[in-house]
Design a protein around this motif. Structure first.
Motif, PDB file in Angstrom:
ATOM      1  N   LEU A  17      31.472  49.319  39.618  1.00  0.00           N
ATOM      2  CA  LEU A  17      32.422  49.885  40.568  1.00  0.00           C
ATOM      3  C   LEU A  17      33.538  50.553  39.779  1.00  0.00           C
ATOM      4  O   LEU A  17      34.259  49.896  39.031  1.00  0.00           O
ATOM      5  N   GLU A  18      33.674  51.858  39.951  1.00  0.00           N
ATOM      6  CA  GLU A  18      34.662  52.621  39.183  1.00  0.00           C
ATOM      7  C   GLU A  18      35.874  52.937  40.048  1.00  0.00           C
ATOM      8  O   GLU A  18      35.738  53.404  41.183  1.00  0.00           O
ATOM      9  N   PHE A  19      37.049  52.670  39.467  1.00  0.00           N
ATOM     10  CA  PHE A  19      38.317  52.908  40.162  1.00  0.00           C
ATOM     11  C   PHE A  19      39.082  54.012  39.431  1.00  0.00           C
ATOM     12  O   PHE A  19      38.622  54.515  38.396  1.00  0.00           O
ATOM     13  N   ASP A  20      40.242  54.386  39.951  1.00  0.00           N
ATOM     14  CA  ASP A  20      41.067  55.382  39.260  1.00  0.00           C
ATOM     15  C   ASP A  20      42.183  54.710  38.458  1.00  0.00           C
ATOM     16  O   ASP A  20      43.203  55.320  38.156  1.00  0.00           O
ATOM     17  N   PHE A  21      41.970  53.413  38.140  1.00  0.00           N
ATOM     18  CA  PHE A  21      42.912  52.671  37.306  1.00  0.00           C
ATOM     19  C   PHE A  21      42.112  51.702  36.444  1.00  0.00           C
ATOM     20  O   PHE A  21      40.956  51.387  36.749  1.00  0.00           O
ATOM     21  N   GLU A  22      42.715  51.244  35.351  1.00  0.00           N
ATOM     22  CA  GLU A  22      42.036  50.282  34.491  1.00  0.00           C
ATOM     23  C   GLU A  22      41.961  48.929  35.199  1.00  0.00           C
ATOM     24  O   GLU A  22      42.913  48.506  35.859  1.00  0.00           O
ATOM     25  N   ILE A  29      19.526  43.194  48.135  1.00  0.00           N
ATOM     26  CA  ILE A  29      20.935  42.885  47.894  1.00  0.00           C
ATOM     27  C   ILE A  29      21.670  44.092  47.326  1.00  0.00           C
ATOM     28  O   ILE A  29      22.843  44.339  47.652  1.00  0.00           O
ATOM     29  N   SER A  30      20.991  44.870  46.496  1.00  0.00           N
ATOM     30  CA  SER A  30      21.609  46.085  45.954  1.00  0.00           C
ATOM     31  C   SER A  30      21.982  47.048  47.069  1.00  0.00           C
ATOM     32  O   SER A  30      23.099  47.582  47.100  1.00  0.00           O
ATOM     33  N   ASP A  31      21.067  47.270  48.005  1.00  0.00           N
ATOM     34  CA  ASP A  31      21.349  48.172  49.133  1.00  0.00           C
ATOM     35  C   ASP A  31      22.533  47.647  49.949  1.00  0.00           C
ATOM     36  O   ASP A  31      23.402  48.423  50.377  1.00  0.00           O
ATOM     37  N   TYR A  32      22.552  46.345  50.171  1.00  0.00           N
ATOM     38  CA  TYR A  32      23.629  45.717  50.946  1.00  0.00           C
ATOM     39  C   TYR A  32      24.968  45.868  50.231  1.00  0.00           C
ATOM     40  O   TYR A  32      25.988  46.228  50.845  1.00  0.00           O
ATOM     41  N   PHE A  33      24.965  45.625  48.930  1.00  0.00           N
ATOM     42  CA  PHE A  33      26.177  45.737  48.112  1.00  0.00           C
ATOM     43  C   PHE A  33      26.723  47.167  48.151  1.00  0.00           C
ATOM     44  O   PHE A  33      27.916  47.389  48.389  1.00  0.00           O
ATOM     45  N   ILE A  34      25.854  48.130  47.919  1.00  0.00           N
ATOM     46  CA  ILE A  34      26.280  49.531  47.861  1.00  0.00           C
ATOM     47  C   ILE A  34      26.807  50.006  49.213  1.00  0.00           C
ATOM     48  O   ILE A  34      27.808  50.739  49.294  1.00  0.00           O
ATOM     49  N   LYS A  35      26.162  49.561  50.286  1.00  0.00           N
ATOM     50  CA  LYS A  35      26.608  49.940  51.625  1.00  0.00           C
ATOM     51  C   LYS A  35      28.044  49.501  51.868  1.00  0.00           C
ATOM     52  O   LYS A  35      28.863  50.270  52.395  1.00  0.00           O
ATOM     53  N   ILE A  36      28.377  48.265  51.470  1.00  0.00           N
ATOM     54  CA  ILE A  36      29.749  47.774  51.657  1.00  0.00           C
ATOM     55  C   ILE A  36      30.706  48.495  50.708  1.00  0.00           C
ATOM     56  O   ILE A  36      31.806  48.900  51.104  1.00  0.00           O
ATOM     57  N   ALA A  37      30.278  48.668  49.462  1.00  0.00           N
ATOM     58  CA  ALA A  37      31.155  49.305  48.463  1.00  0.00           C
ATOM     59  C   ALA A  37      31.585  50.697  48.911  1.00  0.00           C
ATOM     60  O   ALA A  37      32.722  51.122  48.652  1.00  0.00           O
ATOM     61  N   LYS A  38      30.694  51.401  49.584  1.00  0.00           N
ATOM     62  CA  LYS A  38      31.008  52.769  50.031  1.00  0.00           C
ATOM     63  C   LYS A  38      32.106  52.800  51.094  1.00  0.00           C
ATOM     64  O   LYS A  38      32.686  53.863  51.344  1.00  0.00           O
ATOM     65  N   ASN A  86      18.778  35.986  42.245  1.00  0.00           N
ATOM     66  CA  ASN A  86      18.603  35.307  43.536  1.00  0.00           C
ATOM     67  C   ASN A  86      19.912  35.184  44.311  1.00  0.00           C
ATOM     68  O   ASN A  86      20.032  34.367  45.219  1.00  0.00           O
ATOM     69  N   VAL A  87      20.897  36.008  43.974  1.00  0.00           N
ATOM     70  CA  VAL A  87      22.134  36.083  44.751  1.00  0.00           C
ATOM     71  C   VAL A  87      21.795  36.503  46.186  1.00  0.00           C
ATOM     72  O   VAL A  87      20.796  37.202  46.417  1.00  0.00           O
ATOM     73  N   ASN A  88      22.601  36.083  47.160  1.00  0.00           N
ATOM     74  CA  ASN A  88      22.302  36.484  48.538  1.00  0.00           C
ATOM     75  C   ASN A  88      23.494  37.199  49.191  1.00  0.00           C
ATOM     76  O   ASN A  88      24.555  37.346  48.583  1.00  0.00           O
ATOM     77  N   LYS A  89      23.311  37.625  50.418  1.00  0.00           N
ATOM     78  CA  LYS A  89      24.322  38.431  51.105  1.00  0.00           C
ATOM     79  C   LYS A  89      25.630  37.665  51.299  1.00  0.00           C
ATOM     80  O   LYS A  89      26.715  38.259  51.249  1.00  0.00           O
ATOM     81  N   GLU A  90      25.543  36.375  51.516  1.00  0.00           N
ATOM     82  CA  GLU A  90      26.748  35.553  51.688  1.00  0.00           C
ATOM     83  C   GLU A  90      27.640  35.636  50.450  1.00  0.00           C
ATOM     84  O   GLU A  90      28.867  35.730  50.564  1.00  0.00           O
ATOM     85  N   HIS A  91      27.013  35.623  49.269  1.00  0.00           N
ATOM     86  CA  HIS A  91      27.785  35.713  48.026  1.00  0.00           C
ATOM     87  C   HIS A  91      28.431  37.093  47.880  1.00  0.00           C
ATOM     88  O   HIS A  91      29.568  37.207  47.402  1.00  0.00           O
ATOM     89  N   ILE A  92      27.708  38.121  48.283  1.00  0.00           N
ATOM     90  CA  ILE A  92      28.255  39.480  48.223  1.00  0.00           C
ATOM     91  C   ILE A  92      29.443  39.608  49.182  1.00  0.00           C
ATOM     92  O   ILE A  92      30.461  40.233  48.858  1.00  0.00           O
ATOM     93  N   ASP A  93      29.341  39.002  50.359  1.00  0.00           N
ATOM     94  CA  ASP A  93      30.457  39.017  51.320  1.00  0.00           C
ATOM     95  C   ASP A  93      31.691  38.343  50.719  1.00  0.00           C
ATOM     96  O   ASP A  93      32.820  38.844  50.870  1.00  0.00           O
ATOM     97  N   LEU A  94      31.487  37.206  50.037  1.00  0.00           N
ATOM     98  CA  LEU A  94      32.608  36.509  49.400  1.00  0.00           C
ATOM     99  C   LEU A  94      33.298  37.410  48.382  1.00  0.00           C
ATOM    100  O   LEU A  94      34.529  37.466  48.302  1.00  0.00           O
ATOM    101  N   PHE A  95      32.487  38.127  47.616  1.00  0.00           N
ATOM    102  CA  PHE A  95      33.052  39.017  46.606  1.00  0.00           C
ATOM    103  C   PHE A  95      33.893  40.115  47.244  1.00  0.00           C
ATOM    104  O   PHE A  95      35.036  40.357  46.835  1.00  0.00           O
TER     105      PHE A  95
END
Length: 376
Positions: free
Chosen positions: A320-325, A294-303, A357-366
């Motif tokens: 996840l770091e942004f250029d704003f608060e 799930i970490s690999d999947y999350f990072i791939k989308i975040a990029k 035990n989070v899954n890819k579907e939950h990451i997609d929702l996020f």
């Protein structure tokens, strides 16, 4: 009687939860990607967890540490088996702060020294010595400030060497992935030299795994990504999936004496039942493998999201770091998209600490919600 007002609260009142979802008094569903500060490790209301606690409380919920409690030994053996930390010994307590407090006390007993080295942006708890070793002056009262603590820059091994060679340091305490500070990590070279320097200067090396432990990094402990051997390892957070429990793993070169450490509630029967059920689920459901997937999947989308300037952390301890608060973004995610996330001392960082035990579907929702919120 009013409550002592020390917490800024979101206007959400959870009344039930299941898996990675929390439900409020209106039965509105929230996706929980924060787990109450990384506490929920195997999901809310996991049936094996509920069964273990229910069965134990029906038999014996509590007795003091003045009697035999075989559940403590079972928990210690299970931690040894899953973590690979052979020959360490376990002392059980109630929280991460208490774990670090006992770790620091034990280091002082062992070395007969009193100064502690900690690092900028580190967080180790809110009790006496633990809070003194925390880099946040706003939570250190004068009574805490009496402790002898030197706060250094992460990765500055030269400064560590200089301080250790003064001969008065009992312990170096470090998070291998900083939690509250904002998911920063030192280099492998820094951690490994730190271990060597501690051993050369009669100083105990404390690995604060309160948040990063129990599989959250993808290994059982985050320090296991490096060639180091901590003298003491502190654990808590995900250890009980919400039931208060903490502990320290103690290297065998540190010898126990009666009365050296103690606790009334630590290692009670209910806590051990909760802790054992968590470990059993982590093992049976291969949750550390799931963390990596799930970490690999999350990072791939975040990029792929241009507004995200940096991705920090490891496993399912991510930022996840942004250029704003991100305070307003977090509020939007909670109130409009019904998703819990976390903040950090780094005000531009969104912290992600879901159940293991989070899954890819939950990451997609996020990410669907995040992209929509950013576009607004």
């Amino acid at each position: 009687m009013p409550l002592f007002n020390v917490y800024p609260l979101y206007d959400v009142t959870p009344v039930s939860a299941k898996g990675v979802f929390v439900y409020d008094e209106n039965n509105s569903e929230y996706l929980d990607l924060y787990g109450g500060h990384a506490v929920i490790s195997i999901g809310h209301g996991h049936p094996k967890y509920v069964e273990a606690i229910t069965n134990q409380v029906a038999k014996l919920g509590f007795y003091s540490n003045a009697i035999q409690n075989p559940l403590q030994k079972q928990l210690a053996d299970k931690i040894e088996s899953l973590s690979g930390c052979k020959d360490y010994e376990l002392f059980l307590c109630n929280s991460g702060a208490e774990a670090n407090e006992n770790a620091l006390k034990l280091a002082s007993f062992k070395t007969q020294k009193s100064r502690v080295i900690a690092f900028k942006n580190g967080f180790h708890g809110r009790t006496s010595a633990a809070v003194a070793a925390t880099d946040n002056k706003n939570i250190i009262a004068p009574i805490n400030a009496q402790q002898k603590v030197t706060i250094l820059d992460l990765n500055d091994i030269g400064a560590v060497k200089t301080e250790l060679e003064k001969g008065d340091v009992c312990a170096v305490i470090v998070e291998f992935i900083q939690g509250v500070g904002g998911l920063d990590q030192a280099t492998a070279d820094f951690f490994e030299q730190l271990d060597v320097l501690c051993k050369a200067n009669n100083t105990l090396f404390i690995a604060d795994e309160v948040q990063s432990g129990y599989g959250r990094s993808g290994k059982f402990f985050a320090f296991q990504y490096y060639k180091v051997t901590p003298d003491i390892i502190s654990v808590a957070k995900g250890m009980g999936n919400g039931f208060p429990i903490g502990g320290i793993l103690i290297h065998p070169h540190i010898k126990a004496k009666f009365g050296m450490l103690g606790t009334t509630f630590g290692g009670n029967h209910l806590a051990c039942a909760a802790g054992l059920s968590v470990l059993n689920v982590i093992e049976e459901e291969n949750l550390m493998d799931n963390v990596k997937t799930i970490s690999d999947y999350f990072i791939k989308i975040a990029k792929t999201i241009p507004q995200i300037k940096n991705i920090k952390g490891r496993g399912l301890m991510l930022g996840l770091e942004f250029d704003f608060e991100v305070s307003d973004l977090r509020k939007k995610l909670i109130y409009e998209y019904h998703i819990f996330t976390g903040g950090a001392a780094n005000k531009k960082l969104l912290r992600i600490l879901p159940p293991l035990n989070v899954n890819k579907e939950h990451i997609d929702l996020f990410f669907e919600a995040l992209i929509a919120a950013l576009e607004e």
